[in-house]
Design an enzyme around this catalytic site. Sequence first.
Site, mmCIF file in Angstrom:
data_model
loop_
_atom_site.group_PDB
_atom_site.id
_atom_site.type_symbol
_atom_site.label_atom_id
_atom_site.label_comp_id
_atom_site.label_asym_id
_atom_site.label_seq_id
_atom_site.Cartn_x
_atom_site.Cartn_y
_atom_site.Cartn_z
ATOM 1 N N GLU A 134 -19.313 21.860 -14.808
ATOM 2 C CA GLU A 134 -19.728 20.475 -15.252
ATOM 3 C C GLU A 134 -18.779 19.296 -14.585
ATOM 4 O OE1 GLU A 134 -21.222 21.443 -19.953
ATOM 5 O OE2 GLU A 134 -19.203 20.372 -19.556
ATOM 6 N N LYS B 4 -17.978 28.790 -28.785
ATOM 7 C CA LYS B 4 -18.449 28.074 -27.671
ATOM 8 C C LYS B 4 -17.647 28.385 -26.532
ATOM 9 C CE LYS B 4 -20.762 24.862 -27.037
ATOM 10 N NZ LYS B 4 -20.436 23.501 -27.219
ATOM 11 N N HIS C 18 -40.114 21.771 -10.163
ATOM 12 C CA HIS C 18 -40.342 20.930 -11.470
ATOM 13 C C HIS C 18 -39.481 21.405 -12.485
ATOM 14 C CE1 HIS C 18 -43.171 18.604 -8.948
ATOM 15 N NE2 HIS C 18 -44.047 19.775 -8.732
ATOM 16 N N SER D 76 0.946 -1.202 -0.074
ATOM 17 C CA SER D 76 -0.136 0.023 -0.069
ATOM 18 C C SER D 76 0.891 1.419 -0.067
ATOM 19 C CB SER D 76 -0.990 0.083 1.150
ATOM 20 O OG SER D 76 -0.135 -0.159 2.300
ATOM 21 N N GLN E 297 -7.255 -2.170 4.357
ATOM 22 C CA GLN E 297 -6.341 -1.293 3.630
ATOM 23 C C GLN E 297 -6.969 -0.305 2.464
ATOM 24 O OE1 GLN E 297 -2.181 -2.983 2.811
ATOM 25 N NE2 GLN E 297 -3.115 -2.853 0.494
ATOM 26 N N SER F 259 -13.873 25.536 -27.393
ATOM 27 C CA SER F 259 -14.192 24.196 -28.394
ATOM 28 C C SER F 259 -13.068 24.076 -29.437
ATOM 29 C CB SER F 259 -15.638 24.238 -29.007
ATOM 30 O OG SER F 259 -15.671 23.212 -30.053
ATOM 31 N N LYS G 113 -8.205 4.026 2.747
ATOM 32 C CA LYS G 113 -7.811 5.119 2.516
ATOM 33 C C LYS G 113 -7.654 5.937 1.229
ATOM 34 C CE LYS G 113 -4.353 3.162 5.600
ATOM 35 N NZ LYS G 113 -5.068 1.860 5.628
#
Length: 469
Positions: free
Chosen positions: A297, A290, A163, A28, A329, A284, A332
């Site tokens: 996001e 864009k 809604h 680890s 283990q 973009s 973490k």
Amino acid sequence: MTNTKDKKLWGGRFAEATDRLVELFNASVSFDQRLYEQDIRGSLAHVAMLGQVDILTPEEVAQISDGLNAVLDEIRAGDFEWRLDREDVHMNIEAALRDRIGPVAGKLHTARSRNDQVAVDFRLFTKEAAHDLAAQTRALRAVLVAEAERALDVGVILPGYTHLQVAQPILLAHWFMAYAAMLERDEGRFLDAATRMDESPLGSSALAGTPWPIDRHTVSTALGFARPTANSLDGVGSRDFALEFLSACAILSAHVSRLSEELILYSTFEFGFLTLPDSHTTGSSIMPQKKNPDVSELARGKAGRVFGNLMGLLTVVKGTPLAYNKDLQEDKEGVFDSYDTLSIVLRLYADMLPKCEWHAEKTREAAARGYSTATDVADFLARQGVPFREAHEVVGGLVGVASRSNRQLWELTDGELKAAHPLLNAEVAASLTVEESVKNRLSYGGTAPKRVREAVDAAKAKLGMVVED
């Protein structure tokens, strides 16, 4: 003959070397080396206590402590060699200590197991992470409150939705304060979790405690814990402190994701409520027009991995018997990942929100449409003595008339309004503006400017911000 320098510190029982693939699977150190500060702090407190209770001599304590501090300096300087064959952060540090000061290093592990060692390291890290995320959440909350006050001063009106349909007009400041309220609870969850995990498992040893005359309370105090854990099995075998931390992370991530979703929607051409700053958006590769809300996001998307970290650890611990099992283990990496993820998301949002440009004319226009003052018309009739259910039906019919002719309620004729109910007329409809609608919602916690000002001032007082008279 096996080279004792390279022999496993636990290798006395074994006649055969560990398989290379097993070493790779078992190790680890690639991720738990992050706990080196906590590990050495725990060892320094432990060895100091061993000296205080006369298990080690003052010379041994000094030699081991100096060696640990030298190893710490080496790690901080980036000169330390982390070795896979030494499995984890604990064995790497202990083996390096042995290489540095010789066999006396082996006395450091007196009255201690890797089980309580890793438990105390991980608690130290998680407690510190909880306090840090609480502070960062508080900092973002202060930004939200400041933005609420700025929007309140200029009276920006926003359509409120249920809604995702226009429901009633609200102040943009009220919207900001809703997220500030969520983050106040998030901060509290981290602080609550930190309080509950404020116990030192060191001294639990492998699972049953130790016959050595140790002083767990002294070590607990030295490490900044409120107390030692009361049960040795629980001390080494429980990870609910990590689960609670991950739960707080998941809830905070959900709140930030909801905020992200609204910012993404409101910044679209179709809504046009705000413009996100160039510094926190991207372009973009093919469409030059864009401007993509990548920060929001990604903040929304990364909530999924934070949720996954919580579910992953819940799944790990649900079937593990007491006390320690190698399954633990897996505790973490999810905590590290959630902490790292939220640390950057919170900082990004605290920087981005003040740079957003809200378009008050556009938001006011949107708030005025969608029949958002229909409830105000019904309330007007109810205040004249008309039963609310009857008033609701009357106004519902008017909305139907208006929608079929693509008009708003204030665009209906005097005759149409009087036909629906004799108490209604064009003057009444015109007077029920979005500004009046907002102003009239004076119930505690409502969107009226007076109530939002009270909420902002109360939040500023809690945050230690200057409250203007």
